[in-house]
Scaffold this motif. Structure first.
Motif, short mmCIF file in Angstrom:
data_model
loop_
_atom_site.label_atom_id
_atom_site.label_comp_id
_atom_site.label_asym_id
_atom_site.label_seq_id
_atom_site.Cartn_x
_atom_site.Cartn_y
_atom_site.Cartn_z
N ARG A 1 0.77 -1.31 0.08
CA ARG A 1 -0.41 -0.04 0.19
C ARG A 1 0.86 1.23 0.05
O ARG A 1 0.22 2.21 -0.87
N THR B 1 0.86 3.61 -2.67
CA THR B 1 0.79 5.32 -2.79
C THR B 1 1.49 6.39 -3.02
O THR B 1 1.34 6.97 -3.34
N VAL C 1 -8.06 1.61 -0.89
CA VAL C 1 -6.26 2.28 -1.14
C VAL C 1 -6.62 3.37 -2.03
O VAL C 1 -6.37 4.08 -1.55
N SER D 1 -8.73 5.71 -0.68
CA SER D 1 -8.00 7.09 0.74
C SER D 1 -6.59 7.60 -0.30
O SER D 1 -6.50 9.26 0.02
#
Length: 408
Positions: free
Chosen positions: A264, A268, A297, A300
């Motif tokens: 993740r 990101t 994810v 977000s």
């Protein structure tokens, strides 16, 4: 998935700051994929890919539906053979009959013309990999490519790509030219090395063929498993396209990011960095987990950058010796009570020192000012002080009193 519009405050200035805090997205053309539009100023689109075998029609339909129901807007499926291509036609029809018409991308790789032509009849978008679409047999004794050899293969690519381009063009459908760092064609490797430049030139070659056939419903991707390579490739393709007058939207992703926390973080690091620079129109977080784990994810990332509002934004301090209540426990309680109020910003602050200042942009604030009591704020204004054990209940009452509450 509910998405609220983002208010553009780019022209807002104050005596304290003249810095622009909004992201200026690169201007791109709109590309339709079914009922979803990529680029053209539309919200960044979230994608994922099912891991069911496309020959498993019922399983594939269920997998696509699960993703779509939690906010995945375009779903990709792999189509490695003609049998899979024909199964995709059944998948599409069953989706329409039992659920709804979900935009689908067919992933076509090795020598894929016949397969791509078949799937183009049934779905909205075809993804091809320039490094694999026309197979170039490796020559272990080769030390270079002559211009004649380079151009000869380029002409073969054009001949193989043209029927697919014409089919998609005439049907008003779209294509993703998806370059992968790990699968560049041999002549690109010899000419440019295993570099972002090689990735970009591979994409540009295919773009030019499409443009020569008056086809511009294109989305481009430059994926790599190493974040620095991915960043360099996307920045370079954006620069090159700007120089060439091309305005195609970009699909962002760090391929083979792995799983868990690091997968993740890695995704990101790549995706958010480019989005913050205004680069990117659609994203996929590639995790070695169930595809459904990718969607939260994606949202977000978009929420954190202010590009889409799909959840409540919580502002909370990290806790310190000044904190007057169990911050972690209270934040959990506030989140559980209010997480369905999409679009609100709610702050939970442990003390008065930084609380009101740090939460100034929040719609509501929950602040520990004196032992045993909670001060509730609307924006910058303190509304009332309540006993700590009534804090969450009174926060809900405040939101209800402002007519901003909806039932879960």
């Amino acid at each position: 998935m509910q998405t609220l519009p983002i208010v553009d405050t780019s022209n807002t200035t104050s005596s304290q700051s003249t810095f622009d805090t909004t992201i200026k997205r690169r201007k791109t053309r709109p590309v339709k994929v079914g009922n979803v539009t990529i680029g053209g100023g539309y919200p960044v689109v979230v994608q994922s890919m099912i891991n069911e075998d496309t020959l498993d029609i019922d399983g594939s339909v269920a997998g696509i539906r699960r993703l779509h129901e939690i906010g995945c807007e375009i779903v990709r499926v792999t189509v490695p053979s003609m049998a899979h291509a024909k199964a995709l036609a059944e998948i599409k029809q069953k989706l329409i009959k039992t659920y709804q018409d979900v935009p689908i991308v067919a992933d076509v790789h090795h020598n894929g013309l016949k397969i791509a032509l078949e799937v183009s009849k049934h779905i909205e978008k075809v993804r091809i990999n320039p490094g694999l679409y026309v197979f170039e047999k490796p020559n272990v004794n080769r030390t270079e490519y002559t211009k004649a050899e380079f151009d000869e293969i380029g002409e073969k690519i054009r001949e193989t790509l043209e029927p697919l381009v014409v089919s998609l063009r005439d049907q008003g459908k779209s294509m993703r030219i998806g370059v992968n760092h790990g699968s560049l064609a041999e002549r690109m490797l010899f000419t440019y090395g295993d570099t972002p430049e090689g990735m970009v030139e591979s994409a540009i070659e295919f773009i030019r063929i499409c443009e020569s056939l008056d086809f511009r419903n294109l989305v481009i991707s430059m994926k790599a498993s190493r974040v620095p390579v991915m960043l360099a490739a996307y920045r370079l393709i954006a620069k090159r396209m700007d120089e060439l007058g091309m305005d195609y939207p970009l699909h962002l992703g760090v391929t083979e990011a792995g799983d868990g926390e690091y997968g993740r973080i890695k995704s990101t690091a790549g995706i958010a960095t480019l989005l913050a620079d205004g680069i990117g129109d659609t994203i996929r977080v590639s995790l070695t987990e169930a595809p459904e784990k990718e969607i939260p994810v994606c949202y977000s990332i978009l929420q954190a950058l202010g590009l889409r509002k799909t959840m409540v934004e919580y502002v909370a301090c990290p806790s310190c010796g000044r904190t007057l209540f169990n911050l972690e426990e209270v934040l959990h309680k506030v989140r559980e009570a209010t997480k369905h109020l999409t679009g609100l910003d709610i702050a939970v602050m442990g003390c008065i020192v930084n609380g009101p200042g740090e939460m100034a942009d929040a719609d509501y604030g929950y602040v520990g000012k004196t032992p045993g009591y909670i001060s509730l704020y609307r924006g910058r204004e303190e509304i009332k002080k309540v006993p700590e054990d009534k804090g969450v209940e009174e926060l809900i009452n405040l939101i209800k009193g402002d007519e901003r509450w909806v039932e879960p």
